[in-house]
Design a protein around this motif. Sequence first.
Motif, PDB file in Angstrom:
ATOM      1  N   GLN A 436       0.835  -1.197   0.000  1.00  0.00           N
ATOM      2  CA  GLN A 436       0.000   0.000   0.000  1.00  0.00           C
ATOM      3  C   GLN A 436       0.876   1.255   0.000  1.00  0.00           C
ATOM      4  OE1 GLN A 436      -3.896   0.677   2.212  1.00  0.00           O
ATOM      5  NE2 GLN A 436      -2.351   0.682   3.793  1.00  0.00           N
ATOM      6  N   VAL A 437       0.479   2.255  -0.801  1.00  0.00           N
ATOM      7  CA  VAL A 437       1.220   3.508  -0.825  1.00  0.00           C
ATOM      8  C   VAL A 437       0.759   4.358   0.346  1.00  0.00           C
ATOM      9  CG1 VAL A 437       1.736   5.580  -2.133  1.00  0.00           C
ATOM     10  CG2 VAL A 437       1.388   3.399  -3.321  1.00  0.00           C
ATOM     11  N   THR A 438       1.638   4.533   1.327  1.00  0.00           N
ATOM     12  CA  THR A 438       1.298   5.422   2.434  1.00  0.00           C
ATOM     13  C   THR A 438       2.149   6.686   2.342  1.00  0.00           C
ATOM     14  OG1 THR A 438       2.726   3.990   3.710  1.00  0.00           O
ATOM     15  CG2 THR A 438       0.382   3.820   4.145  1.00  0.00           C
ATOM     16  N   ASP A 439       3.020   6.682   1.324  1.00  0.00           N
ATOM     17  CA  ASP A 439       3.868   7.845   1.075  1.00  0.00           C
ATOM     18  C   ASP A 439       2.968   9.003   0.637  1.00  0.00           C
ATOM     19  OD1 ASP A 439       5.395   9.781  -0.053  1.00  0.00           O
ATOM     20  OD2 ASP A 439       6.415   8.470  -1.492  1.00  0.00           O
ATOM     21  N   LEU A 440       2.811   9.998   1.524  1.00  0.00           N
ATOM     22  CA  LEU A 440       1.843  11.062   1.274  1.00  0.00           C
ATOM     23  C   LEU A 440       2.186  11.855   0.015  1.00  0.00           C
ATOM     24  CD1 LEU A 440       1.019  12.311   4.866  1.00  0.00           C
ATOM     25  CD2 LEU A 440      -0.114  10.587   3.461  1.00  0.00           C
ATOM     26  N   GLY A 441       3.480  12.016  -0.265  1.00  0.00           N
ATOM     27  CA  GLY A 441       3.896  12.754  -1.453  1.00  0.00           C
ATOM     28  C   GLY A 441       3.348  12.106  -2.717  1.00  0.00           C
ATOM     29  N   ALA A 442       3.468  10.777  -2.784  1.00  0.00           N
ATOM     30  CA  ALA A 442       3.013  10.048  -3.977  1.00  0.00           C
ATOM     31  C   ALA A 442       1.505  10.161  -4.113  1.00  0.00           C
ATOM     32  CB  ALA A 442       3.431   8.587  -3.873  1.00  0.00           C
ATOM     33  N   ILE A 443       0.810  10.058  -2.986  1.00  0.00           N
ATOM     34  CA  ILE A 443      -0.649  10.162  -3.041  1.00  0.00           C
ATOM     35  C   ILE A 443      -1.045  11.574  -3.467  1.00  0.00           C
ATOM     36  CG2 ILE A 443      -2.775  10.075  -1.663  1.00  0.00           C
ATOM     37  CD1 ILE A 443      -1.493   7.888   0.009  1.00  0.00           C
ATOM     38  N   GLU A 444      -0.357  12.566  -2.915  1.00  0.00           N
ATOM     39  CA  GLU A 444      -0.683  13.949  -3.222  1.00  0.00           C
ATOM     40  C   GLU A 444      -0.567  14.229  -4.724  1.00  0.00           C
ATOM     41  OE1 GLU A 444       1.153  16.407  -0.170  1.00  0.00           O
ATOM     42  OE2 GLU A 444       0.419  18.160  -1.275  1.00  0.00           O
ATOM     43  N   GLN A 474     -11.257   7.607  -8.421  1.00  0.00           N
ATOM     44  CA  GLN A 474     -10.303   7.903  -9.502  1.00  0.00           C
ATOM     45  C   GLN A 474      -8.854   7.770  -9.029  1.00  0.00           C
ATOM     46  OE1 GLN A 474     -11.282   8.524 -12.812  1.00  0.00           O
ATOM     47  NE2 GLN A 474     -13.118   7.737 -11.796  1.00  0.00           N
ATOM     48  N   VAL A 475      -8.583   8.294  -7.814  1.00  0.00           N
ATOM     49  CA  VAL A 475      -7.210   8.229  -7.300  1.00  0.00           C
ATOM     50  C   VAL A 475      -6.813   6.771  -7.040  1.00  0.00           C
ATOM     51  CG1 VAL A 475      -5.676   8.908  -5.407  1.00  0.00           C
ATOM     52  CG2 VAL A 475      -7.359  10.538  -6.308  1.00  0.00           C
ATOM     53  N   MET A 476      -7.758   6.004  -6.514  1.00  0.00           N
ATOM     54  CA  MET A 476      -7.459   4.586  -6.258  1.00  0.00           C
ATOM     55  C   MET A 476      -7.135   3.888  -7.574  1.00  0.00           C
ATOM     56  SD  MET A 476      -7.541   4.306  -3.043  1.00  0.00           S
ATOM     57  CE  MET A 476      -7.447   2.562  -2.692  1.00  0.00           C
ATOM     58  N   LYS A 477      -7.897   4.221  -8.610  1.00  0.00           N
ATOM     59  CA  LYS A 477      -7.682   3.631  -9.926  1.00  0.00           C
ATOM     60  C   LYS A 477      -6.280   3.995 -10.423  1.00  0.00           C
ATOM     61  CE  LYS A 477     -11.325   3.082 -13.356  1.00  0.00           C
ATOM     62  NZ  LYS A 477     -12.286   3.988 -14.032  1.00  0.00           N
ATOM     63  N   ALA A 478      -5.960   5.273 -10.289  1.00  0.00           N
ATOM     64  CA  ALA A 478      -4.679   5.770 -10.796  1.00  0.00           C
ATOM     65  C   ALA A 478      -3.498   5.129 -10.069  1.00  0.00           C
ATOM     66  CB  ALA A 478      -4.621   7.288 -10.650  1.00  0.00           C
ATOM     67  N   THR A 479      -3.722   4.721  -8.808  1.00  0.00           N
ATOM     68  CA  THR A 479      -2.611   4.126  -8.050  1.00  0.00           C
ATOM     69  C   THR A 479      -2.697   2.606  -8.036  1.00  0.00           C
ATOM     70  OG1 THR A 479      -3.903   4.328  -6.025  1.00  0.00           O
ATOM     71  CG2 THR A 479      -2.358   6.106  -6.503  1.00  0.00           C
ATOM     72  N   GLY A 480      -3.536   2.048  -8.904  1.00  0.00           N
ATOM     73  CA  GLY A 480      -3.670   0.585  -8.945  1.00  0.00           C
ATOM     74  C   GLY A 480      -4.231   0.035  -7.650  1.00  0.00           C
ATOM     75  N   GLY A 481      -5.063   0.824  -6.962  1.00  0.00           N
ATOM     76  CA  GLY A 481      -5.705   0.365  -5.726  1.00  0.00           C
ATOM     77  C   GLY A 481      -4.764   0.327  -4.550  1.00  0.00           C
ATOM     78  N   LYS A 482      -3.551   0.828  -4.724  1.00  0.00           N
ATOM     79  CA  LYS A 482      -2.560   0.662  -3.658  1.00  0.00           C
ATOM     80  C   LYS A 482      -2.494   1.828  -2.672  1.00  0.00           C
ATOM     81  CE  LYS A 482       0.507  -0.680  -6.676  1.00  0.00           C
ATOM     82  NZ  LYS A 482       1.760  -1.060  -7.325  1.00  0.00           N
ATOM     83  N   ALA A 483      -3.158   2.950  -3.026  1.00  0.00           N
ATOM     84  CA  ALA A 483      -3.103   4.097  -2.119  1.00  0.00           C
ATOM     85  C   ALA A 483      -3.893   3.804  -0.855  1.00  0.00           C
ATOM     86  CB  ALA A 483      -3.663   5.324  -2.808  1.00  0.00           C
ATOM     87  N   ASN A 484      -3.431   4.304   0.266  1.00  0.00           N
ATOM     88  CA  ASN A 484      -4.156   4.161   1.522  1.00  0.00           C
ATOM     89  C   ASN A 484      -5.426   5.015   1.446  1.00  0.00           C
ATOM     90  OD1 ASN A 484      -5.098   4.992   4.133  1.00  0.00           O
ATOM     91  ND2 ASN A 484      -3.245   4.073   4.982  1.00  0.00           N
ATOM     92  N   PRO A 485      -6.609   4.377   1.465  1.00  0.00           N
ATOM     93  CA  PRO A 485      -7.852   5.116   1.196  1.00  0.00           C
ATOM     94  C   PRO A 485      -8.096   6.255   2.182  1.00  0.00           C
ATOM     95  CG  PRO A 485      -8.252   2.737   1.393  1.00  0.00           C
ATOM     96  CD  PRO A 485      -6.825   2.957   1.745  1.00  0.00           C
ATOM     97  N   GLN A 486      -7.712   6.065   3.436  1.00  0.00           N
ATOM     98  CA  GLN A 486      -7.927   7.138   4.411  1.00  0.00           C
ATOM     99  C   GLN A 486      -7.124   8.380   4.041  1.00  0.00           C
ATOM    100  OE1 GLN A 486      -7.428   4.411   7.562  1.00  0.00           O
ATOM    101  NE2 GLN A 486      -8.490   5.765   9.000  1.00  0.00           N
ATOM    102  N   ALA A 487      -5.861   8.135   3.674  1.00  0.00           N
ATOM    103  CA  ALA A 487      -4.995   9.258   3.305  1.00  0.00           C
ATOM    104  C   ALA A 487      -5.549   9.962   2.070  1.00  0.00           C
ATOM    105  CB  ALA A 487      -3.580   8.755   3.041  1.00  0.00           C
ATOM    106  N   VAL A 488      -6.018   9.169   1.095  1.00  0.00           N
ATOM    107  CA  VAL A 488      -6.574   9.751  -0.129  1.00  0.00           C
ATOM    108  C   VAL A 488      -7.753  10.660   0.226  1.00  0.00           C
ATOM    109  CG1 VAL A 488      -7.784   9.222  -2.284  1.00  0.00           C
ATOM    110  CG2 VAL A 488      -5.858   7.799  -1.556  1.00  0.00           C
ATOM    111  N   ASN A 489      -8.622  10.161   1.069  1.00  0.00           N
ATOM    112  CA  ASN A 489      -9.795  10.905   1.484  1.00  0.00           C
ATOM    113  C   ASN A 489      -9.431  12.246   2.102  1.00  0.00           C
ATOM    114  OD1 ASN A 489     -12.684  10.848   1.828  1.00  0.00           O
ATOM    115  ND2 ASN A 489     -12.406   8.626   2.020  1.00  0.00           N
ATOM    116  N   GLU A 490      -8.512  12.194   3.062  1.00  0.00           N
ATOM    117  CA  GLU A 490      -8.129  13.415   3.776  1.00  0.00           C
ATOM    118  C   GLU A 490      -7.531  14.447   2.826  1.00  0.00           C
ATOM    119  OE1 GLU A 490      -5.612  12.671   7.195  1.00  0.00           O
ATOM    120  OE2 GLU A 490      -7.178  11.269   7.905  1.00  0.00           O
ATOM    121  N   ILE A 491      -6.580  13.989   2.017  1.00  0.00           N
ATOM    122  CA  ILE A 491      -5.892  14.918   1.114  1.00  0.00           C
ATOM    123  C   ILE A 491      -6.881  15.531   0.125  1.00  0.00           C
ATOM    124  CG2 ILE A 491      -4.127  15.084  -0.691  1.00  0.00           C
ATOM    125  CD1 ILE A 491      -2.574  12.907   0.872  1.00  0.00           C
TER     126      ILE A 491
END
Length: 499
Positions: A436-444, A474-491
């Motif tokens: 899972q991508v928890t790296d906030l920079g990558a998610i951002e 959309q962000v989950m799709k772009a990250t291949g489902g690997k982004a941490n959903p909570q972090a995505v939501n907050e950002i």
Amino acid sequence: MDALVDTRTPDPKKFIAGATQDWEMVIGMEVHAQVSSSSKLFSGASTEFGNEQNANVSLVDAAMPGMLPVINEECVSQAVRTGLGLKAQINNRSVFDRKNYFYPDLPQGYQISQFKDPIVGEGKIMIAVGPDKKGQFDEVEIGIERLHLEQDAGKSMHDQHPTMSFVDLNRSGVALMEIVSKPDIRSSDEAKAYVTKLRTILRYLGTCDGNMEQGSLRADVNVSVRTPGGEFGTRCEIKNVNSIRFIGQAIEYEARRQIGILEDGGTIDQETRLFDPSKGETRSMRSKEEAHDYRYFPDPDLLPLEFDDAYVEAIKANLPELPDDKRERLIKSGLSPYDASILVSEKSVADFYEEVAKGRDGKLAANWVINDLLGALNKAGQSIEETPVSADQLGAIVDLIKDGTISGKIAKDLFEIIWNEGGDPKEVVEARGMVQVTDLGAIESAVDEVIAANPDKVTAAKEKPQLVGWFVGQVMKATGGKANPQAVNEILRKKIENS
Ligand code: ADP
Ligand code: MG
């Protein structure tokens, strides 16, 4: 048998609407359960299933003159164990009787059984019927009349030779427990739940393998109908039904047959009937007038069976945890009653769950066992014994979710990979870059891209915050489902608010 007592309040949900009135079914079961023991009730011959015909026959089983039966203590303790599991009265003194009848596969000319003084007296089983549309279970107590020990008969084979019948005595003398219920059952669903629960208890106890296809468990089903809450009607007994589905079908057919006769002004003949699964019907086998007079009498070859309280206490001290107790414990540990019921209903499932949950989040483990594993097994038509994903592997998947290495969504993919290809979940996650991508920079930066590409949707989402959900997707799709959903939501929320 003592006079019949009605312990139930009539329940309109269970009535059958006839042409002229409502009817209520009354059902009582006699279940024959083969005792799990390596040798027979009164001889040392093996009880192994599937051996060559007449391979498991001692001189006692063949009823050679002068042979004497010797009680197998293992069968006695199994019956006591079962009695304790059924919360029943254990009789420290019981008597073996001869039940006389002629059968080509019964060389003694009588079956050794227990008649007036059985080893186990009254007990009870709690059953749960459901869930209904609201997810509710209907819990009912069914009384046990008695449990007695008896010998099984052999098997006649009429289809192996044009002019002769053959006899296989492998089963002859194997120990059976006949478990007789009170006439407390009021629907085919209750009858099915009763046999299912009884089988579960026997399996937890290890006193019968409950294998209905191999004949280790079979039921005689007594059915009558009556005006709701009225006098008991005349019953018919359907012999030797060997699947839970057939028990339900036989009862439904038989109750409607009886209602048809009564509504036409007729009366029910007490008789023994057979269920024909290919037609879904019961048909008459013999009437009560033709019933045998078994001339029961105490078997002079056997002393009354006696043991002291210490013997019973020792068995009691070693009883395993039973399904109802396990269910209570799982509910106390935080599982919902529904999940707990599903997990305890099969001993093998309960064992598997406990293995997965050991030292882990029980609720998360329960979700994965019930929704994912049982769901997949059900789809594949496989039992838990055949599961391609072991308890260790499922436990490792749960660990990876819990410590945030993978998202719940990626976990579903991981489960599928382990199901199809096997392997160590942790290694698979690393090797395939599923972490899972928890790296906030990558998610951002993924969030920024999606926002930049959809300016009109951003404006809309400012007005209607629920629309943020679409961006998360959309962000989950772009990250291949690997982004941490909570972090995505907050950002996302912050960025949309401030844009
Ligand atoms: P038997 O050994 O002759 O079959 P029992 O009196 O031992 O007779 O009863 C056998 C089973 O029939 C028990 O499970 C009992 O609960 C059930 N039973 C008795 N009366 C009725 C009835 N009127 N309707 C349905 N079941 C009944
Ligand atoms: Mg009977």
